[in-house]
Scaffold this motif. Structure first.
Motif, PDB file in Angstrom:
ATOM      1  N   LEU A 107       6.263 -19.179 -12.017  1.00  0.00           N
ATOM      2  CA  LEU A 107       7.350 -18.227 -12.259  1.00  0.00           C
ATOM      3  C   LEU A 107       8.507 -18.868 -13.009  1.00  0.00           C
ATOM      4  O   LEU A 107       9.167 -18.235 -13.815  1.00  0.00           O
ATOM      5  CB  LEU A 107       7.854 -17.655 -10.930  1.00  0.00           C
ATOM      6  CG  LEU A 107       6.845 -16.853 -10.109  1.00  0.00           C
ATOM      7  CD1 LEU A 107       7.442 -16.453  -8.771  1.00  0.00           C
ATOM      8  CD2 LEU A 107       6.389 -15.611 -10.867  1.00  0.00           C
ATOM      9  N   HIS A 110      12.404  -8.663 -13.655  1.00  0.00           N
ATOM     10  CA  HIS A 110      12.823  -8.775 -12.260  1.00  0.00           C
ATOM     11  C   HIS A 110      13.975  -7.814 -12.007  1.00  0.00           C
ATOM     12  O   HIS A 110      14.891  -7.711 -12.814  1.00  0.00           O
ATOM     13  CB  HIS A 110      13.244 -10.221 -11.994  1.00  0.00           C
ATOM     14  CG  HIS A 110      13.239 -10.603 -10.547  1.00  0.00           C
ATOM     15  ND1 HIS A 110      12.244 -10.218  -9.667  1.00  0.00           N
ATOM     16  CD2 HIS A 110      14.093 -11.351  -9.826  1.00  0.00           C
ATOM     17  CE1 HIS A 110      12.510 -10.726  -8.467  1.00  0.00           C
ATOM     18  NE2 HIS A 110      13.623 -11.408  -8.538  1.00  0.00           N
ATOM     19  N   VAL A 134       4.057 -14.071  -3.925  1.00  0.00           N
ATOM     20  CA  VAL A 134       5.055 -15.034  -4.393  1.00  0.00           C
ATOM     21  C   VAL A 134       5.197 -16.140  -3.346  1.00  0.00           C
ATOM     22  O   VAL A 134       5.593 -15.890  -2.204  1.00  0.00           O
ATOM     23  CB  VAL A 134       6.408 -14.339  -4.679  1.00  0.00           C
ATOM     24  CG1 VAL A 134       7.453 -15.368  -5.079  1.00  0.00           C
ATOM     25  CG2 VAL A 134       6.230 -13.301  -5.789  1.00  0.00           C
ATOM     26  N   TYR A 164      16.206 -15.134   3.054  1.00  0.00           N
ATOM     27  CA  TYR A 164      15.499 -16.067   2.179  1.00  0.00           C
ATOM     28  C   TYR A 164      15.977 -17.507   2.410  1.00  0.00           C
ATOM     29  O   TYR A 164      15.194 -18.442   2.503  1.00  0.00           O
ATOM     30  CB  TYR A 164      15.748 -15.721   0.708  1.00  0.00           C
ATOM     31  CG  TYR A 164      15.344 -14.355   0.230  1.00  0.00           C
ATOM     32  CD1 TYR A 164      15.934 -13.200   0.745  1.00  0.00           C
ATOM     33  CD2 TYR A 164      14.400 -14.212  -0.779  1.00  0.00           C
ATOM     34  CE1 TYR A 164      15.591 -11.945   0.273  1.00  0.00           C
ATOM     35  CE2 TYR A 164      14.040 -12.954  -1.267  1.00  0.00           C
ATOM     36  CZ  TYR A 164      14.645 -11.824  -0.725  1.00  0.00           C
ATOM     37  OH  TYR A 164      14.306 -10.583  -1.185  1.00  0.00           O
ATOM     38  N   TYR A 184       8.575 -19.967   0.581  1.00  0.00           N
ATOM     39  CA  TYR A 184       9.825 -19.654   1.289  1.00  0.00           C
ATOM     40  C   TYR A 184       9.926 -20.480   2.581  1.00  0.00           C
ATOM     41  O   TYR A 184      10.334 -19.983   3.630  1.00  0.00           O
ATOM     42  CB  TYR A 184       9.926 -18.158   1.628  1.00  0.00           C
ATOM     43  CG  TYR A 184      10.044 -17.192   0.455  1.00  0.00           C
ATOM     44  CD1 TYR A 184       9.380 -17.395  -0.740  1.00  0.00           C
ATOM     45  CD2 TYR A 184      10.826 -16.039   0.558  1.00  0.00           C
ATOM     46  CE1 TYR A 184       9.483 -16.500  -1.804  1.00  0.00           C
ATOM     47  CE2 TYR A 184      10.934 -15.136  -0.503  1.00  0.00           C
ATOM     48  CZ  TYR A 184      10.257 -15.372  -1.669  1.00  0.00           C
ATOM     49  OH  TYR A 184      10.353 -14.477  -2.711  1.00  0.00           O
ATOM     50  N   ARG A 218       4.920  -7.962  -6.948  1.00  0.00           N
ATOM     51  CA  ARG A 218       5.165  -9.375  -6.624  1.00  0.00           C
ATOM     52  C   ARG A 218       5.998  -9.521  -5.342  1.00  0.00           C
ATOM     53  O   ARG A 218       7.159  -9.910  -5.390  1.00  0.00           O
ATOM     54  CB  ARG A 218       5.917 -10.052  -7.779  1.00  0.00           C
ATOM     55  CG  ARG A 218       5.262  -9.919  -9.142  1.00  0.00           C
ATOM     56  CD  ARG A 218       5.973 -10.807 -10.156  1.00  0.00           C
ATOM     57  NE  ARG A 218       7.400 -10.609 -10.200  1.00  0.00           N
ATOM     58  CZ  ARG A 218       8.021  -9.764 -11.032  1.00  0.00           C
ATOM     59  NH1 ARG A 218       7.331  -9.088 -11.924  1.00  0.00           N
ATOM     60  NH2 ARG A 218       9.329  -9.651 -10.979  1.00  0.00           N
ATOM     61  N   PRO A 219       5.410  -9.234  -4.189  1.00  0.00           N
ATOM     62  CA  PRO A 219       6.171  -9.395  -2.955  1.00  0.00           C
ATOM     63  C   PRO A 219       6.334 -10.866  -2.568  1.00  0.00           C
ATOM     64  O   PRO A 219       5.402 -11.657  -2.707  1.00  0.00           O
ATOM     65  CB  PRO A 219       5.311  -8.662  -1.916  1.00  0.00           C
ATOM     66  CG  PRO A 219       3.920  -8.784  -2.438  1.00  0.00           C
ATOM     67  CD  PRO A 219       4.027  -8.767  -3.943  1.00  0.00           C
ATOM     68  N   GLY A 220       7.511 -11.187  -2.096  1.00  0.00           N
ATOM     69  CA  GLY A 220       7.765 -12.509  -1.521  1.00  0.00           C
ATOM     70  C   GLY A 220       8.226 -12.343  -0.093  1.00  0.00           C
ATOM     71  O   GLY A 220       7.444 -12.413   0.857  1.00  0.00           O
ATOM     72  N   ILE A 221       9.499 -12.010   0.087  1.00  0.00           N
ATOM     73  CA  ILE A 221      10.117 -12.014   1.419  1.00  0.00           C
ATOM     74  C   ILE A 221       9.378 -11.123   2.414  1.00  0.00           C
ATOM     75  O   ILE A 221       9.299 -11.443   3.608  1.00  0.00           O
ATOM     76  CB  ILE A 221      11.616 -11.613   1.301  1.00  0.00           C
ATOM     77  CG1 ILE A 221      12.386 -11.971   2.567  1.00  0.00           C
ATOM     78  CG2 ILE A 221      11.800 -10.124   0.975  1.00  0.00           C
ATOM     79  CD1 ILE A 221      12.623 -13.432   2.747  1.00  0.00           C
ATOM     80  N   ASN A 232       9.468  -6.366  -6.935  1.00  0.00           N
ATOM     81  CA  ASN A 232       9.563  -7.339  -5.842  1.00  0.00           C
ATOM     82  C   ASN A 232       9.297  -6.591  -4.522  1.00  0.00           C
ATOM     83  O   ASN A 232       8.879  -5.439  -4.539  1.00  0.00           O
ATOM     84  CB  ASN A 232      10.947  -8.013  -5.860  1.00  0.00           C
ATOM     85  CG  ASN A 232      12.090  -6.997  -5.765  1.00  0.00           C
ATOM     86  OD1 ASN A 232      11.851  -5.793  -5.624  1.00  0.00           O
ATOM     87  ND2 ASN A 232      13.316  -7.475  -5.847  1.00  0.00           N
ATOM     88  N   SER A 233       9.574  -7.247  -3.391  1.00  0.00           N
ATOM     89  CA  SER A 233       9.287  -6.610  -2.095  1.00  0.00           C
ATOM     90  C   SER A 233       9.980  -5.265  -1.960  1.00  0.00           C
ATOM     91  O   SER A 233       9.362  -4.271  -1.562  1.00  0.00           O
ATOM     92  CB  SER A 233       9.763  -7.495  -0.941  1.00  0.00           C
ATOM     93  OG  SER A 233       9.034  -8.677  -0.898  1.00  0.00           O
ATOM     94  N   LYS A 268       6.669 -19.230  -4.151  1.00  0.00           N
ATOM     95  CA  LYS A 268       7.577 -20.263  -4.668  1.00  0.00           C
ATOM     96  C   LYS A 268       8.360 -20.903  -3.526  1.00  0.00           C
ATOM     97  O   LYS A 268       8.397 -20.350  -2.419  1.00  0.00           O
ATOM     98  CB  LYS A 268       8.525 -19.647  -5.689  1.00  0.00           C
ATOM     99  CG  LYS A 268       9.481 -18.619  -5.116  1.00  0.00           C
ATOM    100  CD  LYS A 268      10.458 -18.124  -6.182  1.00  0.00           C
ATOM    101  CE  LYS A 268      11.466 -17.178  -5.591  1.00  0.00           C
ATOM    102  NZ  LYS A 268      11.385 -15.826  -6.179  1.00  0.00           N
TER     103      LYS A 268
END
Ligand SMILES: *Cc1c(COP(=O)(O)O)cnc(C)c1O
Length: 370
Positions: A77, A159, A29, A354, A35, A215-218, A199-200, A31
């Protein structure tokens, strides 16, 4: 005058460590300009680490990503919002995540005009009550689908709203259940698709939610969603990739009883040395850090004294003879114990890591280990 340093090797290592924890494929991720870490640079380094799926924010962001990564799968997304967004999808092979029948109808027109099949990802509403098709919307959507030969179901996604919250287990389980029920609905009607929920936090704590794509982001950027909890170990493989430094502009005495900065809201309890630092709220170093933030210099913590100004802040340098104009202090990061984590700064600010990354990442960035 804040300078952001992003260690791309950290992001790569975080990604490889996360991949060790799952057999699902990773959608990175990226977006909001990854980050705040820089969309193109981050995505290129992750692609080099083997990532083939990317979650951009807007369609605009997806287009920027497509310019540097011609072959990977790119999802938007946020999905199409503006009319131009719809036109860019097919030519640049961007897969929209959509949440409404209205978007669906517009995409059907786009697919009919282009004559090419258009993959779409459906956002399902499973318990966050934000965006997505609810279970009761699915029969109507299916009718519409039957009359839309140009659209292909690529992915079902939803989500989780409590995967990183202690006591969130029941909510995670409920959402997973709704998600599985929805996916059965599509499967029974002959659809073939990928499923993505985690997610993460869910990647680290809820293996049953991994399904086809996580879908990992942070966590890619190195924040451990479980820092300070009994699950802390799950994310101990992660390292913060962003560091932010600021220059020391002046150092001088503050006599006992003298105040400093606007409002004189810090008064010296004894004779002190203070350093004036070139950073303020114009650099996204929030004024809320006044009197409560800390900076970091060679193993020492420097408390912020008084108000953070637009371009200046003041810290206590009483015991640091080496801190002279021309030196840099860390406002985020630093080496060794005492380094400032995004999570800790978020605590001072009453927000989450975030937001710290997104805001400080607005400053000029340089990259290491690219
Ligand atoms: C931002 C986002 C993620 C990543 O969440 P993290 O908590 O940062 O891992 C995953 N999926 C969607 C749809 C998102 O918008």
């Amino acid at each position: 005058m804040l300078k952001v340093e992003v260690d791309l090797q950290r992001i790569k290592d975080n990604c490889l460590n996360l991949q060790q924890k799952t057999t699902a494929r990773i959608m990175a991720v990226v977006k909001a300009d990854a980050y705040g870490h820089g969309l193109e640079e981050t995505a290129l380094c992750l692609a080099a680490a083997g990532v083939e799926h990317f979650g951009a924010g807007s369609v605009q962001e997806a287009l920027c990503l497509r310019k540097v990564l011609p072959r990977v799968r790119i999802y938007s997304l946020l999905g199409p919002v503006e009319p131009e967004d719809y036109k860019s999808l097919s030519p640049f092979k961007i897969i929209p995540c959509i949440h409404s029948q209205e978007q669906f109808r517009q995409l059907r027109t786009v697919a009919a005009e282009s004559g090419e099949p258009l993959p779409v990802a459906l956002k399902l509403e499973t318990g966050m009550n934000r965006l997505g098709f609810r279970p009761q919307d699915l029969p109507g959507l299916m009718d519409l689908w039957a009359r839309s030969p140009g659209l292909e179901l690529d992915m079902l996604a939803s989500h989780l709203c409590m995967a990183d919250v202690s006591g969130g287990e029941a909510q995670v389980r409920r959402q997973l259940q709704v998600f599985m029920d929805c996916s059965r609905f599509f499967r029974e009607r002959g659809c073939i698709f990928q499923m993505s929920l985690a997610n993460s936090a869910a990647l680290l704590a809820y293996p049953e939610t991994h399904l086809d794509i996580v879908r990992p982001g942070i966590s890619l950027y190195g924040d451990n969603p479980f820092a300070g909890t009994h699950l802390e170990n799950r994310g101990k493989c992660l390292g913060q990739a962003m560091q932010v430094s600021a220059p020391v502009l002046a150092v001088h005495e503050l006599k006992k009883g003298q105040g400093v900065s606007y409002g004189l809201c810090f008064t010296a309890p004894k004779d002190m040395r203070i350093a004036v630092i070139g950073c303020g709220y114009a650099d996204y170093y929030s004024r809320r850090l006044s009197n409560i933030g800390w900076m970091f210099y060679q193993g020492s913590r420097l408390p912020v004294l008084g108000r953070v100004c637009m371009q200046l802040s003041v810290v206590d340098a009483t015991h640091l003879s080496g801190l002279v104009p021309g030196e840099q202090v860390w406002v985020l990061g630093g080496l060794g114990p005492g380094m400032v984590s995004a999570r800790e700064m978020a605590g001072w600010l009453g927000t989450i890591s975030y937001e710290v990354f997104c805001l400080l990442g607005q400053n000029p960035r340089t990259y290491r280990n690219g």
